[in-house]
Design an enzyme around this catalytic site. Structure first.
Site: not given
Length: 311
Positions: A162, A186, A255, A258, A281, A290
């Site tokens: 990220r 995150k 992004h 990514r 994730h 994806y």
């Protein structure tokens, strides 16, 4: 509902807003220091909740007075000025805010829990194909900044970082013998990612000239001409600059690199769980988008190659 309720720009006076500020400030401090949210995410929460407060403080004296009906009417009043996605974002911010207040025992229930917003189609993440990625990464070796930017682009595509993870990376986060990098994602969660051969080479080349950029943050992996840790905005601008200089006719942003990493890896391996781990994730459902990109790729191959699919 009055005409004032229906006007999303009905800003309240500073005195009326004063009672709304303390709880909001507490919530933002919680997100920053306990949840370790990025500055960009914090700004989004603040903008969304500030907008609610500005409108509703004209008729209500405190967050605790607001009911589900009041909040739903607010969202309804914004439908002319906000797209469905933005309305969903505002509803999500309200749910998170009131959930925090409930956890802190400042309120008894969450009035935002069942807010309704218009449905919207989630667009698939845009990515570059392999040839486009090669074109973007083939930078001219013309100066020190190009050398630094080559390392940035290679690391994005090699490891699926990220933007916030890249700009917060330190030199000490890289294990050169194992070709790994430790990143903080995150929620301040750490994960360790492999670095590809070409990215390692680009990073080593950058480290040779990096001493000329060292200033007040000597630990930062990527530095600017001002001898500061490179900012997210600076990286966005440099990615956009190189895409334009490389003759790419689309809006390329960090992004997207990514997304390209994830979709290309999934196309090659088919291992959704591995891609989930690499991307950091929390839920597999986030990564499953994806699979749609992968299906689009397969569908194009089928249409181009299958005898009964050709027109």
């Amino acid at each position: 509902m009055t005409s004032a309720d229906l006007h999303p720009n009905n800003d309240s006076s500073p005195d009326a807003l004063a009672a709304f500020t303390p709880w909001l400030s507490q919530f933002l401090a919680y997100l920053k220091f306990e949840r370790a949210y990025s500055n960009q995410t914090l700004s989004t929460y603040q903008q969304q909740l500030d907008s609610v407060a500005r409108q509703l403080a004209a008729k209500h004296s405190h967050w605790r007075e607001l009911t589900q009906l009041h909040l739903q009417q607010h969202l309804l009043s914004c439908r002319a000025s906000l797209k469905p996605r933005s309305l969903a974002l505002r509803a999500a911010a309200l749910r998170s805010f009131y959930r925090y207040l409930q956890q802190q025992k400042l309120i008894d229930h969450n009035p935002a829990l069942y807010l309704k917003v218009p449905k919207f189609d989630k667009p698939l993440p845009k990515n570059l194909d392999v040839d486009q990625m090669h074109k973007l990464l083939d930078l001219p070796k013309e100066d020190e900044l190009a050398c630094r930017d080559q390392a940035i682009l290679e690391l994005f595509y090699s490891s699926g970082l990220r933007l916030e993870e890249l700009v917060s990376a330190n030199v000490a986060d890289i294990n050169w013998s194992e070709k790994l990098i430790r990143v903080r994602g995150k929620g301040n969660k750490e994960r360790v990612l492999p670095i590809g051969r070409l990215a390692v080479t680009a990073l080593q080349r950058w480290l040779q000239i990096r001493p000329d950029f060292i200033g007040s943050e000597p630990e930062a992996l990527f530095l600017s001409r001002q001898k500061l840790r490179i900012s997210a905005r600076h990286v966005r601008n440099r990615v956009k600059l190189w895409a334009k200089r490389q003759g790419m006719d689309q809006n390329v942003h960090p992004h997207m690199l990514r997304h390209s990493f994830a979709s290309h890896l999934l196309e090659s391996s088919g291992d959704l769980r591995a891609v989930q781990e690499l991307l950091g994730h929390a839920n597999l459902s986030t990564t499953q988008v994806y699979t749609h990109l992968d299906f689009q790729h397969l569908a194009k191959v089928y249409d181009a190659a299958h005898p009964r699919a050709k027109k």
